[in-house]
Design an enzyme around this catalytic site. Sequence first.
Site, PDB file in Angstrom:
ATOM      1  N   TYR A 148       0.825  -1.205   0.000  1.00 16.64           N
ATOM      2  CA  TYR A 148       0.000   0.000   0.000  1.00 16.64           C
ATOM      3  C   TYR A 148       0.859   1.255   0.000  1.00 16.64           C
ATOM      4  O   TYR A 148       0.947   1.970  -0.982  1.00 16.64           O
ATOM      5  CB  TYR A 148      -0.896   0.006   1.251  1.00 16.64           C
ATOM      6  N   SER A 166       4.567  -5.130   5.334  1.00 17.61           N
ATOM      7  CA  SER A 166       4.800  -5.982   6.504  1.00 17.61           C
ATOM      8  C   SER A 166       5.242  -7.374   6.075  1.00 17.61           C
ATOM      9  O   SER A 166       4.550  -8.023   5.295  1.00 17.61           O
ATOM     10  CB  SER A 166       3.521  -6.106   7.337  1.00 17.61           C
ATOM     11  N   SER A 197      -3.039   6.528  10.574  1.00 17.62           N
ATOM     12  CA  SER A 197      -2.685   7.181  11.833  1.00 17.62           C
ATOM     13  C   SER A 197      -3.947   7.608  12.577  1.00 17.62           C
ATOM     14  O   SER A 197      -5.018   7.731  11.992  1.00 17.62           O
ATOM     15  CB  SER A 197      -1.813   8.406  11.554  1.00 17.62           C
ATOM     16  N   GLU A 223      -8.767  -3.604   7.903  1.00 17.96           N
ATOM     17  CA  GLU A 223      -7.512  -3.464   8.636  1.00 17.96           C
ATOM     18  C   GLU A 223      -7.742  -2.748   9.962  1.00 17.96           C
ATOM     19  O   GLU A 223      -7.268  -3.180  10.999  1.00 17.96           O
ATOM     20  CB  GLU A 223      -6.504  -2.683   7.788  1.00 17.96           C
TER      21      GLU A 223
END
Lengths: 401, 374
Positions: free
Chosen positions: A134, A167, A381, A251
């Site tokens: 992403y 990740s 965030s 997510e």
Amino acid sequence: MSELDSFREEARAWVRENAPKSLWGTSGSGPFEGYWGGSKCEETDPDLLRWRDLGIEKQWTAPSWPIEYGGGGLSREQEDIIHAEMKAIGVPRPVAGQGLAMFGPVLLEYGNDAQRAQHLPGIARGEVRWCQGYSEPNAGSDLANLQLKAERDGDAYVLNGQKTWTSHADLSDWIYCLTRTNPNAPKKQMGISVILADLSTPGITVRRIDLISGYSPFCETFFDNVRVPVANLVGKENEGWTIAKAILGHERSSIGRSIARQPGSAQREVVARARKHFSAEEGAIPDPLIRDEIASLGMLEEAFHLTLARIQESAATGTPGPEGSITKIVGSELKQMRFELGMKVAGIQGLGWEGPGFDEDDLQYTRDWLRSRATTIEGGSSEIQKNIVSKRVLGLPEGKK
Amino acid sequence: MSGHRAPSLLLNDEQRMLKKTAQEFIREKAPAARLRVLRDSKDELGFSRAVWNEMAELGWLGLQIPEQYGGLGLGFFDLCIVLEQSGRELMPEPFISTLLLGTQALLLGGTNEQKQALLPGVAAGERLLAIGYEEAGAPVVAKRTTDGFELNGQKLQVLDGHAADRIIVSAATGGGGASLFLIDPSQAGVSTTRQHRIDGLSSAILSLDGVAVRNDAIVGEMGKGASLLEAVLERACAGASAQMLGASEQAFADTIEYIKEREQFGVPIGSFQALQHRAVAVFTEIALTRSVVLAAARAIDGAPDDVPRLTSLAKAMASETFLHAAKEAIQMHGGIGVTDEHDIGFYLKRAHAAYMSFGKPSQHRQRWAELHDY
């Protein structure tokens, strides 16, 4: 007794009978704990592997996926029950990771039959591990600004550019990427497509990123003239932003839920650390201000769990709504609060990086505290979550960013 | 939470209907602006008997009172639905004194005769109750007499003590024990002086000078008044938290509406991120508070073991949330927010009073820590 109640009894009995005893109490049973699998997996714990095999055999690794794709063909409610029963005794799910928690649900919703048949069974069996492409160096909170180029050339897309914060790309087999297929679209959200790539394709390079904690869960992934079949496009070309938002919804709610762990566990953990470092085996924690802070933590933790239960109960559908954003905001703050307090009670015994003079638990805890600083950043965030709630839930007018 | 299913935190159809009806009734008949009128007209009671009676006719005062005593026999959870709505408009009517403190004391410790004598009147809106338990300087002592007790001393901040038909008073009964006594304010030796509070509620200084009561005036067991009072106060915490939840919601809703409309620099001030993120913080706190208030109310109806910790949790969290919501409401309203002309200031006053009542959050956190063995 309702059907779900009798299913709950069945699930409870099966989980308690089959989950290896060594795994009990080891996990918050979120979607990202336990056996992640994939071809590069070096897991050797026999109990974890046995639990994986039992889960696969029972078809409970992806309980609500269709049977033809390696799932259990159960309802969402039944899936929630199975996971709740695993959580109740603190065992991980038999197979965990991005593929099950995020990519699979998206492929079920937006992919075609051939893609589902190709990818889902491997995910459900823990044989193929997926990562997410992403973010880019210039596309973090402003994700739609992404630039990884995908150009059509015959029956292939040619990928050029870079992803970051991928990740565990170093441990994964496949990546699902947001790519730029139309650089000239009138709005930047409009020229984006979701494309799947086998990480062993020539031209892909993966480099690990070292974090302040010393861990390296993330990677940079570089694409240099990488050719992937056109059949790897998910959904329609240039309409990938809708899918991206759906994945982000999954997510957020899964990060929030995965932080949740077991009710009361954060409070218990910090109390245990306070008892150890204050040498106070029983009675009131000697420092009344610390004690008050622990109570604040315990109260927030309880409120968070009650709220998760309430959201889950009221969600008629399985699609996470905007309240998933609150889940992520609170869950990540709770996690940071827990580690900060756990570090505070340790005092100078929490200063160790490695080597003698510090016990293993404290060294590990310090690393985990450093790692926890990322929870309010990754997966959107807290500031981005607040923008979303402000606009979608409170209906406040959009302003200058 | 493991092992058994947690009780539902959702409202059923009847409860949703009750919530809607109560909200509409209260918005129409009892808006927060009444507080200014009641204050400025120096109203004798400080609340409206007429509104109270209408609510009685709707069955809302007897929701949780058993049918044999003239109520509807529903749960504490149902009562909290009405309390939450009463909080939205900061109603000064005697919900806490009569329905929470007085009624709960009778339900938990009263004899059949006491309940029969008083609860039907409560449900009908005819009888008001209060409890006196706060002291300063002159503790209330009960001295044995030949056919009962004689009470002397003073109680402070007896909520709605100026209007109550019966007041339950805690008194030392020797050997370190305390007992609760039911007294009639009109009897000889009793005097009440009304105290005016910032939040539009009234309390009273209750002076007892040689007040004679009979043995049957004791509520609960002789010498066990402290633990009965504690159980009553737990319920008061839960109910007051429901009111604070409603008040937080209303202050927040009014604020969101205001910052959507108020323009500066040519745009609505609600488009500024500095306000948006703070608004989300309040929204999040309210969402968490709703969960703990519902859980505390459910526990009172069906999970007695969880009552101490969940009521402390609810009181601590609702207090912090309401005060924060009220302070942010005033700040986001700007200058108009600190004028008496606007209602939003009443929310801050009530928030502060509610924060200080039935234990401050820090006291409840201390209790929470004790209940969790640390």
